[in-house]
Design an enzyme around this catalytic site. Structure first.
Site, PDB file in Angstrom:
ATOM      1  N   HIS A  10      15.084 116.998  11.832  1.00  0.00           N
ATOM      2  CA  HIS A  10      13.638 117.165  11.996  1.00  0.00           C
ATOM      3  C   HIS A  10      13.099 118.132  10.960  1.00  0.00           C
ATOM      4  O   HIS A  10      13.732 119.129  10.646  1.00  0.00           O
ATOM      5  CB  HIS A  10      13.276 117.631  13.411  1.00  0.00           C
ATOM      6  CG  HIS A  10      14.089 118.789  13.904  1.00  0.00           C
ATOM      7  ND1 HIS A  10      15.381 118.649  14.356  1.00  0.00           N
ATOM      8  CD2 HIS A  10      13.799 120.105  14.012  1.00  0.00           C
ATOM      9  CE1 HIS A  10      15.856 119.827  14.730  1.00  0.00           C
ATOM     10  NE2 HIS A  10      14.917 120.735  14.515  1.00  0.00           N
ATOM     11  N   LEU A  11      11.927 117.808  10.472  1.00  0.00           N
ATOM     12  CA  LEU A  11      11.209 118.653   9.513  1.00  0.00           C
ATOM     13  C   LEU A  11      10.181 119.461  10.290  1.00  0.00           C
ATOM     14  O   LEU A  11       9.291 118.889  10.935  1.00  0.00           O
ATOM     15  CB  LEU A  11      10.508 117.757   8.482  1.00  0.00           C
ATOM     16  CG  LEU A  11       9.702 118.465   7.396  1.00  0.00           C
ATOM     17  CD1 LEU A  11      10.629 119.153   6.401  1.00  0.00           C
ATOM     18  CD2 LEU A  11       8.811 117.444   6.659  1.00  0.00           C
TER      19      LEU A  11
ATOM     20  N   GLY B 226      20.268 128.094  13.097  1.00  0.00           N
ATOM     21  CA  GLY B 226      19.642 128.023  14.412  1.00  0.00           C
ATOM     22  C   GLY B 226      19.251 126.628  14.836  1.00  0.00           C
ATOM     23  O   GLY B 226      18.393 126.454  15.712  1.00  0.00           O
TER      24      GLY B 226
HETATM   25  P1  AMP Z   1      15.649 123.487  15.655  1.00  0.00           P
HETATM   26  O1  AMP Z   1      15.906 124.811  16.317  1.00  0.00           O
HETATM   27  O2  AMP Z   1      15.402 123.575  14.184  1.00  0.00           O
HETATM   28  O3  AMP Z   1      16.725 122.495  16.014  1.00  0.00           O
HETATM   29  O4  AMP Z   1      14.280 122.968  16.257  1.00  0.00           O
HETATM   30  C1  AMP Z   1      14.181 122.277  17.459  1.00  0.00           C
HETATM   31  C2  AMP Z   1      12.754 122.378  17.900  1.00  0.00           C
HETATM   32  O5  AMP Z   1      12.524 121.399  18.890  1.00  0.00           O
HETATM   33  C3  AMP Z   1      12.377 123.732  18.521  1.00  0.00           C
HETATM   34  O6  AMP Z   1      11.329 124.332  17.761  1.00  0.00           O
HETATM   35  C4  AMP Z   1      11.948 123.356  19.931  1.00  0.00           C
HETATM   36  O7  AMP Z   1      10.863 124.139  20.399  1.00  0.00           O
HETATM   37  C5  AMP Z   1      11.571 121.901  19.771  1.00  0.00           C
HETATM   38  N1  AMP Z   1      11.654 121.100  20.982  1.00  0.00           N
HETATM   39  C6  AMP Z   1      12.672 121.056  21.869  1.00  0.00           C
HETATM   40  N2  AMP Z   1      12.409 120.176  22.848  1.00  0.00           N
HETATM   41  C7  AMP Z   1      11.181 119.642  22.568  1.00  0.00           C
HETATM   42  C8  AMP Z   1      10.350 118.673  23.212  1.00  0.00           C
HETATM   43  N3  AMP Z   1      10.706 118.054  24.340  1.00  0.00           N
HETATM   44  N4  AMP Z   1       9.158 118.388  22.639  1.00  0.00           N
HETATM   45  C9  AMP Z   1       8.777 118.991  21.508  1.00  0.00           C
HETATM   46  N5  AMP Z   1       9.516 119.911  20.849  1.00  0.00           N
HETATM   47  C10 AMP Z   1      10.706 120.233  21.374  1.00  0.00           C
END
Ligand code: AMP
Ligand code: ZN
Length: 112
Positions: free
Chosen positions: A98-99, A91
């Site tokens: 990112h952690l 997902g």
């Molecule tokens: P993943 O699905 O592991 O790639 O996690 C990406 C994360 O980034 C998700 O939990 C999103 O809610 C978060 N995310 C996306 N855009 C932003 C943003 N502008 N600021 C903070 N978090 C974000």
């Protein structure tokens, strides 16, 4: 520049948790738990599949930033989960490593 590169360079605002020369930590915009912090390397690495032995020290720093963020958020004693989603089946939606630091409530295992 990807979304998280823009966040790390403050071209896009975020709720910062901490920053140092190599890392930037901020609150997830769509939290999956009462505490949900993301820690990113400032250098762009798309996913763990693109991490190389050259990134060993940086990746070690990223992992150790988990307890650092948990302590700042006050969830180090109650417990937390560190997650790095990698690729489609996991997902991953933002292709900059990112952690996830998740806590503040009990969590089920295995994850969905
Ligand atoms: P993943 O699905 O592991 O790639 O996690 C990406 C994360 O980034 C998700 O939990 C999103 O809610 C978060 N995310 C996306 N855009 C932003 C943003 N502008 N600021 C903070 N978090 C974000
Ligand atoms: Zn990036």
């Amino acid at each position: 520049m990807c979304l998280f590169c823009k966040i790390a360079s403050k071209q896009i605002p975020s709720k910062m948790v901490f920053e140092d020369d190599d890392l930037f930590a901020f609150h997830d915009i769509n939290p999956g738990a009462p505490t949900h912090v993301l820690v990113i390397p400032k250098a762009h690495i798309s996913s763990m599949n693109d991490a190389t032995p050259d990134h060993q020290a940086l990746m070690g720093k990223l992992l150790l930033a988990g307890p650092r963020a948990a302590k700042i958020a006050g969830i180090d004693a109650s417990g937390y989960r560190l997650v790095v989603n990698t690729g489609a089946d996991a997902g991953q939606s933002v292709f900059h490593v990112h952690l996830h630091v998740l806590g503040g409530r009990p969590m089920a295992w295995p994850p969905g």
